[in-house]
Design an enzyme around this catalytic site. Structure first.
Site, PDB file in Angstrom:
ATOM      1  N   CYS A  19       0.872  -1.170   0.000  1.00 16.55           N
ATOM      2  CA  CYS A  19       0.000   0.000   0.000  1.00 16.55           C
ATOM      3  C   CYS A  19       0.910   1.220   0.000  1.00 16.55           C
ATOM      4  O   CYS A  19       2.042   1.159  -0.480  1.00 16.55           O
ATOM      5  CB  CYS A  19      -0.963  -0.027   1.191  1.00 16.55           C
ATOM      6  SG  CYS A  19      -0.165  -0.058   2.815  1.00 16.55           S
ATOM      7  N   LYS A  20       0.447   2.319   0.504  1.00 12.83           N
ATOM      8  CA  LYS A  20       1.265   3.529   0.560  1.00 12.83           C
ATOM      9  C   LYS A  20       2.400   3.367   1.572  1.00 12.83           C
ATOM     10  O   LYS A  20       3.564   3.623   1.273  1.00 12.83           O
ATOM     11  CB  LYS A  20       0.369   4.714   0.926  1.00 12.83           C
ATOM     12  CG  LYS A  20       1.065   6.057   1.050  1.00 12.83           C
ATOM     13  CD  LYS A  20       0.032   7.121   1.411  1.00 12.83           C
ATOM     14  CE  LYS A  20       0.663   8.467   1.715  1.00 12.83           C
ATOM     15  NZ  LYS A  20      -0.365   9.470   2.109  1.00 12.83           N
TER      16      LYS A  20
END
EC number: 3.1.3.-
Length: 561
Positions: free
Chosen positions: A460-461
């Site tokens: 993810c981020k």
């Protein structure tokens, strides 16, 4: 910038900032300034002193018994202590103001943990902001800077110091075990710093026992939050690996403003992910070190929302996809530097083949529809690589899966079922909705990759919250399959037995430890209650136990980046 002693030259504004901070801290600890009176023991306080990281102790064992409170007071103390340490790095270790605060905190320590009050939670959440304001006020007074400029300097200085502190702490292997129906499973999270053939890690720019936390968003040399995640079962007197994959933060160094440096950084991060993927295949790595040009298949599953409406994750996805494309042109061979068993850098030749997906899994994607079209433009191409050009559910799989099935392997039925499930999900756009299972497509892509001997990688981020939930969903399904020999139908909620497995995995997968490693506090931001309720994902139903849900959420809501 050198900041001089505070007491003899403090302005009124600086004094007010300190008093505000002092009040927030002291009130949060429920002590009287200068008296060091400990908080009253709550009626339900546990009598023992809680000590984490002792031999055999895990966050899972601790949190599993926290039935009476959302937040442990000891956890809040630890978070606040770390923040004071960061501030001391900026203002000086002997700073009298911070020394006074630290001393008061020592006096306020309790002998037994207890549930934190709402006031204490609010104080813990506000402390970082107040410390930055104190640094800004002192900077403004000493250097005559405008208030906005002083605050900007203070925020950057605090963030840089916090990133340095998190990066420089030891990054070590996390190993937890869980038992279900008499079977013993081991979850292992191996950080980049411990991906070693010999005494040193394999990377050309050595980690030296340290790491790169998720907040180090300008780093163009290393992948953020890079780990190898494994789950194994002990049976017939030996350990059998059920799954192994690579997890990390987004490849984009998204706070780097120079577009050329940002792209170079994304490619450097991608190369580290490829090196980690090669490391996860010891036989393939040995062949590469012996001089053979080896082929490496990797299924990359991004979990970002490919939209710039909130958070600019759309641009991050573009950076990541561009990095993969630059390294995986048809027929392209790349040279990686790997540190061998003698500690020497050695060039290895690999032909990477990456099927790069992005599947939005948060509320913005699954409840509001953000980024779905952009993601699916990447996913269509990646599915053709993985499953061939005919994506009808009833069609015989092609692509990498077809090549694997042509060998009639022992896992033929599992691979065929996963392929059919993925095509059903794709045909019906089930990955566009929560539908009782937010990670239905992402999780099955990773499992299928492992089954066909490709390397699954997901991110993810930050590499800790959505990535951690993906990690837990994979392990839940694998343990369930190992026990029942049946794969869950897409979009199905776990039954009571499946919920028990999920609860154990969530607390004992190593993800709480990874979250603490990156932020100073354990807890997954995926667990949240939004208003209106219709915006919430299905995790309370999937977990099936409010206390476990709160334990997995941890103190994530008190931590700000």
């Amino acid at each position: 910038m050198q900041i001089q002693s505070f007491y003899h030259s403090a302005s009124l504004k600086t004094q007010e900032a300190f008093k505000s901070l002092q009040k927030t801290l002291y009130n949060g600890m429920q002590i009287l300034s200068g008296q060091g009176k400990a908080p009253a023991k709550a009626p339900d306080a546990r009598p023992e002193i809680i000590v984490l990281r002792e031999p055999g102790a895990t966050w899972g064992n601790y949190l599993q018994h926290q039935k009476t409170s959302n937040h442990s007071l000891h956890n809040l103390y630890n978070l606040q202590r770390d923040l004071l340490t960061v501030a001391a790095t900026v203002l000086g270790k002997q700073d009298p103001v911070l020394t006074s605060m630290a001393n008061q905190m020592e006096l306020a320590k309790v002998k037994a943990d207890r549930p934190a009050t709402k006031q204490e939670e609010a104080a813990a959440k506000a402390l970082k902001k107040n410390l930055i304001e104190l640094i800004a006020a002192r900077t403004q007074q000493q250097n005559g800077l405008p208030a906005k400029e002083a605050h900007r300097f203070a925020a950057v200085a605090f963030r840089d110091a916090q990133v340095k502190q998190l990066n420089n702490q030891p990054w070590q292997t996390i190993k937890n075990t869980l038992t279900h129906n008499g079977h013993h499973y081991t979850n292992t999270q191996l950080p980049a710093a411990e991906m070693k053939i010999g005494a040193k890690d394999i990377f050309p720019s050595a980690y030296e026992g340290k790491g790169v936390c998720s907040w180090d968003t300008k780093n163009i040399h290393h992948a953020n939050n890079l780990w190898m995640s494994t789950v194994s079962v002990h049976e017939d007197g030996k350990d059998k690996t059920l799954f192994c994959g690579i997890r990390h933060g987004v490849l984009s160094p998204y706070h780097e403003k120079d577009p050329l440096l940002r792209q170079a950084g994304a490619e450097n991060k991608a190369k580290e992910v490829l090196a980690a993927a090669l490391f996860s295949k010891p036989e393939l790595l040995n062949r590469a070190l012996e001089g053979e040009a080896v082929s490496l298949k990797l299924v990359s599953v991004g979990l970002l929302t490919a939209s710039n409406i909130f958070g600019k994750e759309g641009t991050m996805v573009e950076d990541q996809m561009r990095a993969w494309q630059s390294l995986t042109q048809p027929g392209k061979m790349i040279h990686l530097k790997i540190r061998n068993k003698d500690g020497d850098l050695q060039t290895v030749k690999i032909k990477p083949d990456v099927a790069a997906f992005n599947v939005g899994v948060n509320e913005l994607a699954l409840k509001l529809g953000f980024g779905l079209k952009a993601s699916d433009s990447y996913n269509a191409e990646a599915l053709h690589q993985l499953l061939g050009n005919d994506l009808r559910p009833e069609a015989r799989p092609g692509g990498w899966v077809g090549e694997w099935l042509a060998q009639y392997p022992d896992n033929y039925e599992v691979v065929n079922t996963l392929a059919r499930q993925i095509k059903d999900i794709w045909k019906n756009n089930q990955h566009h909705k929560d539908g009782g299972e937010p990670y239905k497509l992402a999780q099955r892509l990773a499992m299928l990759a492992h089954e066909i001997d490709a390397v699954p990688a997901w991110n993810c981020k930050s590499g800790k919250d959505r990535t951690g939930m993906m990690d837990s969903e994979i392990k839940r399904e694998l343990i369930s399959f190992h026990q029942t020999h049946m794969l869950s139908a897409p979009g199905s909620l776990p039954d009571s037995g499946g919920q028990k497995i999920f609860q154990k995995v969530l607390l004992n997968s190593g993800n709480l430890e990874i979250q603490k490693q990156n932020t100073g506090g354990a807890g997954n931001k995926v667990m949240k209650n939004l208003s209106p309720e219709v915006l919430n994902l299905s995790y309370q139903k999937r977990v099936g136990d409010e206390n476990i849900w709160q334990s997995v959420k941890g103190i994530s809501s008190l931590i700000t980046s």
